[in-house]
Design a protein around this motif. Structure first.
Motif, PDB file in Angstrom:
ATOM      1  N   LEU A  53      -7.615   2.787  -2.356  1.00 54.93           N
ATOM      2  CA  LEU A  53      -7.011   3.440  -3.516  1.00 54.93           C
ATOM      3  C   LEU A  53      -8.055   3.706  -4.582  1.00 54.93           C
ATOM      4  O   LEU A  53      -8.943   2.880  -4.817  1.00 54.93           O
ATOM      5  CB  LEU A  53      -5.902   2.564  -4.109  1.00 54.93           C
ATOM      6  N   LEU A  89      -2.080   6.051   6.794  1.00 48.40           N
ATOM      7  CA  LEU A  89      -0.714   6.051   6.267  1.00 48.40           C
ATOM      8  C   LEU A  89       0.345   6.329   7.340  1.00 48.40           C
ATOM      9  O   LEU A  89       1.349   5.608   7.407  1.00 48.40           O
ATOM     10  CB  LEU A  89      -0.592   7.055   5.118  1.00 48.40           C
ATOM     11  N   THR A 123      -4.515   6.979  -6.475  1.00 44.86           N
ATOM     12  CA  THR A 123      -4.433   8.008  -5.441  1.00 44.86           C
ATOM     13  C   THR A 123      -5.097   7.466  -4.184  1.00 44.86           C
ATOM     14  O   THR A 123      -6.063   6.706  -4.254  1.00 44.86           O
ATOM     15  CB  THR A 123      -5.141   9.304  -5.872  1.00 44.86           C
ATOM     16  N   PRO A 124      -4.588   7.817  -3.010  1.00 42.06           N
ATOM     17  CA  PRO A 124      -5.165   7.293  -1.773  1.00 42.06           C
ATOM     18  C   PRO A 124      -6.503   7.947  -1.459  1.00 42.06           C
ATOM     19  O   PRO A 124      -6.698   9.139  -1.694  1.00 42.06           O
ATOM     20  CB  PRO A 124      -4.111   7.658  -0.718  1.00 42.06           C
ATOM     21  N   THR A 125      -7.416   7.166  -0.930  1.00 40.59           N
ATOM     22  CA  THR A 125      -8.682   7.705  -0.456  1.00 40.59           C
ATOM     23  C   THR A 125      -8.481   8.329   0.922  1.00 40.59           C
ATOM     24  O   THR A 125      -7.400   8.235   1.519  1.00 40.59           O
ATOM     25  CB  THR A 125      -9.731   6.586  -0.351  1.00 40.59           C
ATOM     26  N   LEU A 153       0.825  -1.203   0.000  1.00 39.41           N
ATOM     27  CA  LEU A 153       0.000   0.000   0.000  1.00 39.41           C
ATOM     28  C   LEU A 153       0.862   1.256   0.000  1.00 39.41           C
ATOM     29  O   LEU A 153       0.638   2.189  -0.787  1.00 39.41           O
ATOM     30  CB  LEU A 153      -0.922   0.002   1.230  1.00 39.41           C
ATOM     31  N   LEU A 154       1.853   1.310   0.883  1.00 37.03           N
ATOM     32  CA  LEU A 154       2.713   2.492   0.964  1.00 37.03           C
ATOM     33  C   LEU A 154       3.493   2.688  -0.322  1.00 37.03           C
ATOM     34  O   LEU A 154       3.657   3.832  -0.790  1.00 37.03           O
ATOM     35  CB  LEU A 154       3.670   2.358   2.146  1.00 37.03           C
ATOM     36  N   VAL A 198       1.147   4.138  -2.969  1.00 34.40           N
ATOM     37  CA  VAL A 198       0.866   5.557  -2.710  1.00 34.40           C
ATOM     38  C   VAL A 198       2.080   6.410  -3.043  1.00 34.40           C
ATOM     39  O   VAL A 198       1.984   7.448  -3.694  1.00 34.40           O
ATOM     40  CB  VAL A 198       0.453   5.748  -1.233  1.00 34.40           C
ATOM     41  N   ASP A 199       3.265   5.981  -2.597  1.00 37.30           N
ATOM     42  CA  ASP A 199       4.476   6.767  -2.824  1.00 37.30           C
ATOM     43  C   ASP A 199       4.824   6.856  -4.299  1.00 37.30           C
ATOM     44  O   ASP A 199       5.271   7.910  -4.780  1.00 37.30           O
ATOM     45  CB  ASP A 199       5.656   6.157  -2.059  1.00 37.30           C
ATOM     46  N   GLY A 222       2.668   6.310  -6.810  1.00 34.38           N
ATOM     47  CA  GLY A 222       1.545   6.808  -7.588  1.00 34.38           C
ATOM     48  C   GLY A 222       0.944   5.809  -8.547  1.00 34.38           C
ATOM     49  O   GLY A 222       0.062   6.160  -9.347  1.00 34.38           O
ATOM     50  N   ALA A 251      -7.400   5.742   3.352  1.00 41.69           N
ATOM     51  CA  ALA A 251      -5.982   5.399   3.256  1.00 41.69           C
ATOM     52  C   ALA A 251      -5.122   6.476   3.896  1.00 41.69           C
ATOM     53  O   ALA A 251      -4.183   6.178   4.641  1.00 41.69           O
ATOM     54  CB  ALA A 251      -5.581   5.199   1.797  1.00 41.69           C
ATOM     55  N   ARG A 252      -5.454   7.747   3.613  1.00 46.20           N
ATOM     56  CA  ARG A 252      -4.647   8.832   4.188  1.00 46.20           C
ATOM     57  C   ARG A 252      -4.698   8.804   5.707  1.00 46.20           C
ATOM     58  O   ARG A 252      -3.733   9.186   6.380  1.00 46.20           O
ATOM     59  CB  ARG A 252      -5.133  10.182   3.652  1.00 46.20           C
TER      60      ARG A 252
END
Length: 301
Positions: free
Chosen positions: A51, A69, A60-62, A12-13, A16-17, A19, A65-66
């Motif tokens: 995502l 994180l 992009t994270p929802t 997941l990370l 996100v990182d 993209g 997710a944010r």
């Protein structure tokens, strides 16, 4: 208890990182389907979408997710530390730590700390970032840095801070200034002259507040977020400045001499702090860095 895995958090990370799932797969050297299946399973386990998948535009994270994180990054850091401790019991400290620092502090503090910790812990890898206070706080909240070196000005409640030093503000004068020969100067004796203001929020308001506390208003002639540009303009005789961070030399980049004098009518001290996200347990690496930073400032006091 949730039964998602550390591997899923790592995927997941990375997504996100980077993209994108493709970027995460390349970074972690696994196949895209492996990551996609693992993330879909994690979303099903949590019951939320993590995502937003946009064809040809990556992910992009929802909001969900944010929200997780920072804790996910902290959990993976602690897991990594646990693994290293098990493998390297009795050996020296090892691992990677990312430090953020406000740009006026970074060049004065970080090189010495990197050198010191490099000598004491050869296996410790320190990565550094510098920028404005707002940028460093945002990086901390996003998990891009583990700790931050900042000024204790308008810090959010989410940051747990430890005071390292309380430097007094001072007036910076061009060589030959009428007050340069005095042991101390007063803001009220400078207020009518042009001020070169270090314009880096929230320091700007803090500096102007010193004048108001002294019962005078500053005559701002020039502003800059760069401390060296401010020093350079003072060196050229364009005005004076009020600063907190003090370099060890009295020369500007272009070789002009400047004179620093304490302020006799400004009892307010700045406070330099090291901070981390409140509620996140400090790793041993973070504790070691914090102690080294405290020792550095104590030695320089």
């Amino acid at each position: 208890m949730q039964d998602f895995t550390l591997r899923q958090l790592e995927y997941l990370l990375a997504a996100v990182d980077e993209g994108s799932v493709a970027g995460a797969a390349a970074r972690l050297n696994v196949s895209q389907p492996t990551i996609s299946v693992a993330l879909a399973k994690m979303e099903a386990q949590l019951g939320v979408q993590l995502l937003l998948r946009q064809h040809a535009q990556g992910v992009t994270p929802t909001a969900s997710a944010r929200a997780i994180l920072p804790a996910a990054r902290s959990l993976l850091a602690h897991a990594g530390e646990l693994g290293r401790a098990a493998r390297d019991a009795g050996a020296g400290l090892a691992g990677e730590l990312t430090i953020g620092a406000v740009s006026t502090l970074a060049p004065l503090v970080l090189p010495a700390l990197i050198a010191r910790l490099g000598r004491d812990y050869p296996e410790l890898r320190l990565a550094v970032r510098d920028g404005s206070q707002a940028a460093m706080l945002a990086a901390l909240e996003a998990g891009a840095v583990d700790m931050v070196l900042l000024y204790d000005i308008d810090l959010p409640e989410s940051v747990a801070a430890r005071v390292l030093a309380a430097p007094q503000p001072y007036a910076l004068l061009p060589e030959g200034h009428r007050l340069a020969g005095q042991a101390e100067v007063r803001l009220r004796d400078l207020a009518a002259e042009p001020l070169i203001l270090l314009d880096m929020p929230p320091s700007r308001d803090w500096f102007l507040g010193l004048f108001r506390a002294a019962g005078v208003e500053a005559d701002v002639a020039h502003t800059s977020p760069s401390m060296e540009l401010v020093r350079g303009m003072v060196g050229q005789g364009l005005g004076y400045s009020v600063l907190v961070t003090r370099p060890r030399h009295d020369r500007t980049y272009d070789g002009r001499r400047v004179v620093a004098r304490p302020l006799s009518d400004s009892p307010t001290a700045g406070r330099v702090v090291i901070g981390h996200l409140r509620g996140h347990r400090q790793t041993r690496l973070m504790q070691v860095f914090a102690e080294a930073a405290a020792a550095h400032f104590a030695q320089e006091a």
